[in-house]
Design an enzyme around this catalytic site. Structure first.
Site, PDB file in Angstrom:
ATOM      1  N   GLY A  37     -51.012 -20.105 -29.954  1.00 29.98           N
ATOM      2  CA  GLY A  37     -51.632 -18.789 -29.826  1.00 29.98           C
ATOM      3  C   GLY A  37     -51.921 -18.379 -28.396  1.00 29.98           C
ATOM      4  N   GLY A  38     -50.933 -18.558 -27.495  1.00 22.89           N
ATOM      5  CA  GLY A  38     -51.108 -18.091 -26.119  1.00 22.89           C
ATOM      6  C   GLY A  38     -52.399 -18.642 -25.524  1.00 22.89           C
ATOM      7  N   ARG A  49     -41.530 -28.242 -19.962  1.00 23.30           N
ATOM      8  CA  ARG A  49     -41.630 -26.792 -19.808  1.00 23.30           C
ATOM      9  C   ARG A  49     -40.297 -26.233 -19.316  1.00 23.30           C
ATOM     10  NH1 ARG A  49     -44.630 -22.565 -21.701  1.00 23.30           N
ATOM     11  NH2 ARG A  49     -45.398 -21.176 -20.084  1.00 23.30           N
ATOM     12  N   THR A  67     -46.099 -20.208 -30.917  1.00 23.06           N
ATOM     13  CA  THR A  67     -46.129 -21.604 -30.483  1.00 23.06           C
ATOM     14  C   THR A  67     -46.514 -22.478 -31.673  1.00 23.06           C
ATOM     15  OG1 THR A  67     -46.685 -20.889 -28.257  1.00 23.06           O
ATOM     16  CG2 THR A  67     -47.186 -23.172 -28.751  1.00 23.06           C
ATOM     17  N   ASP A 103     -44.077 -15.739 -19.096  1.00 23.73           N
ATOM     18  CA  ASP A 103     -45.335 -16.408 -18.730  1.00 23.73           C
ATOM     19  C   ASP A 103     -45.549 -16.477 -17.223  1.00 23.73           C
ATOM     20  OD1 ASP A 103     -46.552 -16.734 -21.143  1.00 23.73           O
ATOM     21  OD2 ASP A 103     -45.952 -18.808 -21.450  1.00 23.73           O
TER      22      ASP A 103
HETATM   23  N1  GLY Z   1     -46.074 -19.978 -24.883  1.00 22.13           N
HETATM   24  C1  GLY Z   1     -47.413 -19.914 -24.571  1.00 22.13           C
HETATM   25  C2  GLY Z   1     -47.841 -20.795 -23.475  1.00 22.13           C
HETATM   26  O1  GLY Z   1     -47.071 -21.604 -22.982  1.00 22.13           O
HETATM   27  O2  GLY Z   1     -48.976 -20.686 -23.067  1.00 22.13           O
END
Ligand code: GLY
Length: 587
Positions: free
Chosen positions: A491-492, A118, A399, A441
Site C-alpha cells: 500500500g505505498g 529493487r 504491492t 517512485d
Molecule cells: N511500490 C511501492 C513502494 O515501493 O513503495
C-alpha cells in the site's frame, strides 16, 4: 495445537492431521480445498507447534505453494520463494518477475540478511525524462515504456535460493508454472483491479489479450484466468536460470519492444542488473530488536525512527484504541515523513544520514510533539499541488507482502511489487511477464507528488542506474536474539504506517499477530497534511482527533499486512490481513 480464527475448514486439518498427512490423504484434500473451494475467510493460523513452519500471504493458492515447499523439505526461504513465484501468477497485478522485491532474512545460525531486488533505472534514464513543457507528466511515469525499471525480483529469488534455500529453484518454478497453465480463480480484489485498469491495459495488445480477452467481458470473482505464456516463461527460467531472463531471450525481447515503443531500456541494462545484499537497518524498541530494510527503502529507516520517537511515550497506558494513542503516533509519522521527503533516496547515489535512526535525534523530535494538539511540521519543498486521489480505497493495496518461518529458526519477511495495479500495463510479447512502473517512485520533479502523493527532493531525483525510493518495509523483530515477528505490508507509503502499528500492537499491547493486523489503522505522510483513519476507530476517537486539529479523512479500510510470530510462551501464529482474501497456514 492450533486454532483457527474464522474457519474450521483448513487449519484444523493441519492441527490434527499429522498421521493423516503421512498417509498423503490430507495434503490432497488441502490442495483440493485451496483450488476448488477454499474458505476465503481463513486469515489466521495459531498452532502451538508447527511440524515445519508457517506462511502468510494475500492469496490462498500462494500460501499453499509455500506450505508445499515446506512439506517437500524446503526451509522458510524456499517457502518464501514459492510464495513469490506463485503470487506472480495469482496476484500478478501486485507483483511478479517483471517487478522488484526486498527480502529480509534471519537464518537459523543467527545471520541477518537484507537483499535489495529493487528495480534500477535504465542507463539512458535522465533527470527530466518525464517532464514535458516544464511539467512532469504522470502518464509517462505510470504507464508504458518509460515507466519501467529493470526488474530485480527474479535475480533476488535466484540469489536467495542459491545461498540460503534447500530446494532446486527449477522445482519451485515448475510448481508455479502449473498454476499459470491450469489457471486460478479470480478473487474480488483481482476483479476490482481489472475494472480499474481496464482502459490502460487495453492500450497494450499483449496485455489486452491476456487480461481482457482471456476473461469474460465483465469478469467476476470465480472466473478462471489461464496464463500459458507465463507458464512457458517460468519453464524457460527453470531451464535457463537467470541467464534466460537477464542475458537471454527475455532481455532481448524486452529491449526490442522498448525500441519499437519509445522506451529506453536496453538488453545491456538487463545484463548489468545487480542484486545488492545490504546491511539491515537495526534499532531497538523497549528491549526488542528491530531489523528492517535499509535505503533505497525508506521503510526500515522510518519504522525505526518512529519507534524511537514513540519509545519516549507511555503508549500502553493510553490504550491502542484511544485518541491519545492515535494522536501521538500521527505526530511522530508527520516528523518522519517530512524527513523522508528531504533525505531519502538510493544510498548508492544520495547521502542518507544514519542519524535518522539515532535515539538522540528521536529525543529531539519527540520534544516537538504536543499531546493536546496537532503540530505544523514545517519543511522546504511544499508540493505545488497534492494529488488528492492517491488514497482512495482502491489505491491502497498495491504491492504484496508475505512472511514465512520454519522451526529451524529461519525467518523471512519479503515485500514484492510491480508498483501500481498491473505496473506499466506492458506485457513483453510472448512471455506473459508484466513489467513494473517503478520509475514513478522517483521524484520526477522536486516537490511534485507521485502516484501516492509522495514528494521528494534531490536525493530521489532520476539518475541512470539509480534505484527509486520505496516504502516497502519487510521487518523482523527479535527478543534476546530470537525472532518473534516477521511483518510487512502493501500500500505505498501506508506500508510504513501499517508495519509500525503492527509492531506497536505486538510489543506495547501484547497482541497476537492476528489481533495486531485486525486493529484499526491510520496513516499520515506529512504532505498532504491529511490524517487517514479507518472507520473502525469509531466516531468518538475521530471527533477527538479533529478537535485536536487534525484534518481527518475516513477510509473503510487501509492496506494489507501479513505476519508470522512466536510469543513469549513459544506459541507460533500466522496471520493474513483480515481486510483481504489472503490465507495463513501451517505445516
Ligand atoms: N511500490 C511501492 C513502494 O515501493 O513503495
Amino acid at each position: 495445537m492450533k486454532t483457527c480464527a474464522k474457519s474450521n475448514r483448513w487449519f484444523p486439518v493441519a492441527a490434527h492431521g499429522q498421521s493423516l498427512f503421512r498417509s498423503g490423504f490430507l495434503p490432497v484434500l488441502v490442495w483440493f480445498l485451496m483450488v476448488v473451494g477454499f474458505d476465503r475467510s481463513v486469515t489466521a493460523a495459531d498452532p502451538a507447534s508447527p511440524r515445519k513452519g508457517l506462511v502468510a500471504t494475500v492469496n490462498p493458492v500462494a500460501t499453499e505453494a509455500g506450505l508445499q515447499a515446506l512439506r517437500d523439505g524446503g526451509n522458510a526461504v524456499d517457502a518464501a520463494i514459492a510464495c513469490a513465484l506463485t503470487l506472480g501468477v495469482v496476484d500478478g497485478h501486485n507483483s511478479g518477475l517483471g517487478g522488484g522485491c526486498f527480502m529480509t532474512v534471519r537464518l537459523a545460525d543467527g545471520r541477518l540478511i537484507t537483499l535489495d531486488g529493487r528495480e534500477m533505472a535504465p542507463a539512458a534514464a535522465t533527470r527530466d525524462m518525464f517532464v514535458r513543457e516544464g511539467k512532469a507528466d504522470p502518464r509517462l511515469s505510470q504507464d508504458g515504456a518509460l515507466s519501467v525499471g529493470i526488474p530485480g525480483e527474479f535475480a533476488t529469488l535466484a540469489y536467495a535460493s542459491t545461498n540460503y534455500g534447500r530446494l532446486p529453484l527449477g522445482r519451485l518454478l515448475e510448481a508455479a508454472a502449473r498454476v499459470a497453465e491450469k489457471g486460478f480463480r479470480l478473487d474480488r480484489h483481482y476483479v476490482g483491479r481489472l475494472k480499474e485498469t481496464r482502459s490502460q491495459l487495453a492500450l497494450f495488445p499483449e496485455s489486452e489479450a491476456i487480461f481482457l480477452k482471456g476473461l469474460p467481458s465483465v469478469p467476476s470473482a470465480g472466473d478462471r484466468l489461464r496464463q500459458s505464456d507465463l507458464a512457458r516463461s517460468y519453464r524457460q527460467m527453470a531451464q535457463g536460470g537467470v541467464a534466460w531472463f537477464y542475458q537471454g531471450d527475455f532481455a532481448r525481447r524486452t529491449a526490442e519492444w522498448m525500441k519499437a515503443h519509445g522506451g529506453v531500456v536496453s538488453a545491456s541494462d538487463f545484463a548489468r542488473y545487480e542484486v545488492v545484499p545490504r546491511e539491515p537497518v537495526r534499532g531497538t524498541y523497549r528491549g526488542y530488536e528491530i531489523v528492517s530494510f535499509p535505503p533505497p527503502s525508506s521503510g526500515g529507516v522510518h519504522v525505526v525512527e518512529i519507534l524511537n520517537i514513540l519509545e519516549r511515550f507511555d503508549l500502553a497506558a493510553m490504550g491502542d484504541d484511544s485518541a491519545e494513542f492515535a494522536h501521538v503516533v500521527v505526530e511522530a509519522m508527520k516528523l518522519a515523513f517530512a524527513d523522508r521527503a528531504r533525505w531519502l533516496g538510493d544510498p548508492d547515489f544520495a547521502r542518507v544520514p544514519r542519524g535518522l535512526v539515532s535515539k538522540e535525534y528521536a529525543a529531539e523530535l519527540a520534544q516537538r510533539i504536543r499531546l493536546d494538539r496537532a503540530s505544523v511540521v514545517a519543511a522546504a519543498g511544499t508540493p505545488p499541488e497534492a494529488d488528492r486521489e492517491w488514497f482512495t480505497r482502491e489505491r491502497n493495496r498495491h504491492t504484496t507482502h508475505f512472511s514465512t518461518a520454519d522451526t529451524e529458526g529461519n525467518w523471512v519477511a519479503c515485500t514484492a511489487s510491480l508498483n501500481t495495479s498491473f505496473g506499466s500495463k506492458v506485457v513483453v510479447p510472448g512471455t506473459g511477464i508484466l513489467l513494473n512502473n517503478h520509475m514513478d517512485d522517483f521524484s520526477a520533479q522536486p516537490g511534485v507528488p507521485n502516484y501516492f502523493g509522495l514528494v521528494g527532493a534531490e536525493a530521489n531525483a532520476i539518475e541512470a542506474r539509480k534505484r527509486p525510493l520505496s516504502s516497502m518495509s519487510p521487518t523482523l523483530v527479535l527478543r534476546d536474539g530470537q525472532p518473534i515477528l516477521s511483518v510487512g505490508a502493501a500500500g505505498g507509503p501506508t506500508i510504513i504506517s501499517q508495519t509500525l502499528l503492527a509492531i506497536l500492537r505486538v510489543i506495547d499491547f501484547k497482541k497476537s499477530p492476528r489481533e495486531a493486523l485486525a486493529a484499526p489503522r491510520l496513516h499520515h505522510q506529512w504532505k498532504p497534511d491529511e490524517l487517514h483513519v479507518e472507520r473502525s476507530w469509531g466516531e468518538a476517537v475521530i471527533a477527538e482527533l479533529r478537535r485536536r486539529g487534525h484534518t481527518v479523512a475516513v477510509d473503510a479500510s487501509l492496506g494489507a499486512a501479513q505476519a508470522v510470530g512466536r510469543d513469549a510462551q513459544g506459541r507460533w501464529s500466522a496471520a493474513a490481513d483480515p481486510r483481504g482474501e489472503g490465507a495463513a497456514g501451517v505445516w
